[in-house]
Scaffold this active site. Structure first.
Site, PDB file in Angstrom:
ATOM      1  N   TYR A  49       0.768  -1.274  -0.084  1.00 38.89           N
ATOM      2  CA  TYR A  49      -0.028   0.124   0.113  1.00 38.89           C
ATOM      3  C   TYR A  49       0.797   1.474  -0.123  1.00 38.89           C
ATOM      4  O   TYR A  49       0.372   2.288   0.426  1.00 38.89           O
ATOM      5  CB  TYR A  49      -0.980   0.041   1.193  1.00 38.89           C
ATOM      6  N   ASN A 112     -13.677  -3.406   3.284  1.00 38.27           N
ATOM      7  CA  ASN A 112     -14.389  -3.477   1.689  1.00 38.27           C
ATOM      8  C   ASN A 112     -14.135  -4.750   1.020  1.00 38.27           C
ATOM      9  O   ASN A 112     -14.126  -4.883  -0.222  1.00 38.27           O
ATOM     10  CB  ASN A 112     -14.200  -2.258   0.852  1.00 38.27           C
TER      11      ASN A 112
END
Ligand code: IDP
Ligand code: MG
Length: 150
Positions: A49, A112
């Site tokens: 990330y 999510n």
């Protein structure tokens, strides 16, 4: 044929949604090339990330993605990157269309369910981060001639 990196995040694993996510990709006609259950280290999370470093949600994203096992996968098919992103739906589940993974199965942006590479460059980088060459399997699927008509 194009490959993409897909990951069922810790919330997806804990909510027993792995089969649901995998079924959607299988049913679409994509081919599974690699799969493993793994616990992501802090340093792998930060590399994966890296583009989000400095953003306000960065540390909570790292905490979330390292909070339990994930299922890392490589999927292959024509336009696999775009097709998978469409099946996942928008990043924010409240905006994701019904019929998508996030639209059907998630409620909040912080949980999510799934990750998918967003470009050929990120797919190559992410596959290399999570998989060695010998963990990616080349094989024929007998139904391929029914998925591709050329
Ligand atoms: P993507 O997963 O659809 O590619 P990105 O913008 O690359 O979305 O963000 C990576 C992940 O970071 C998201 O899937 C989500 O888990 C988390 N994230 C993105 N934006 C936010 C936010 O505003 N708050 C909390 N988490 C976020
Ligand atoms: Mg992304």
């Amino acid at each position: 044929m194009e490959k993409t990196f897909v990951m069922i995040k810790p919330d997806g694993v804990q909510r027993n949604l792995a089969g649901n996510v995998i079924s959607r990709l299988e049913n679409k006609g994509l081919k599974l090339k690699g799969l493993k259950l793994m616990q992501i280290s802090e340093s792998l999370a930060k590399t994966h990330y890296g583009e989000h470093e400095g953003k306000p949600f960065f540390q909570s994203l790292i905490d979330y993605i390292t909070s339990g096992p994930v299922i890392a996968m490589v999927w292959e098919g024509e336009n696999a990157i775009e097709v998978t992103r469409n099946i996942m739906g928008e990043t924010d589940p409240k905006k994701a269309a019904p019929g998508t993974i996030r639209g059907d199965l998630a409620l909040t942006i912080g949980a999510n369910i799934v990750h998918g590479s967003d470009s050929p460059e990120s797919a190559e980088k992410e596959i290399g981060l999570f998989f060695s060459q010998d963990e990616i399997i080349d094989y024929n699927l007998t139904l391929e001639s029914w998925v591709y008509q050329d």
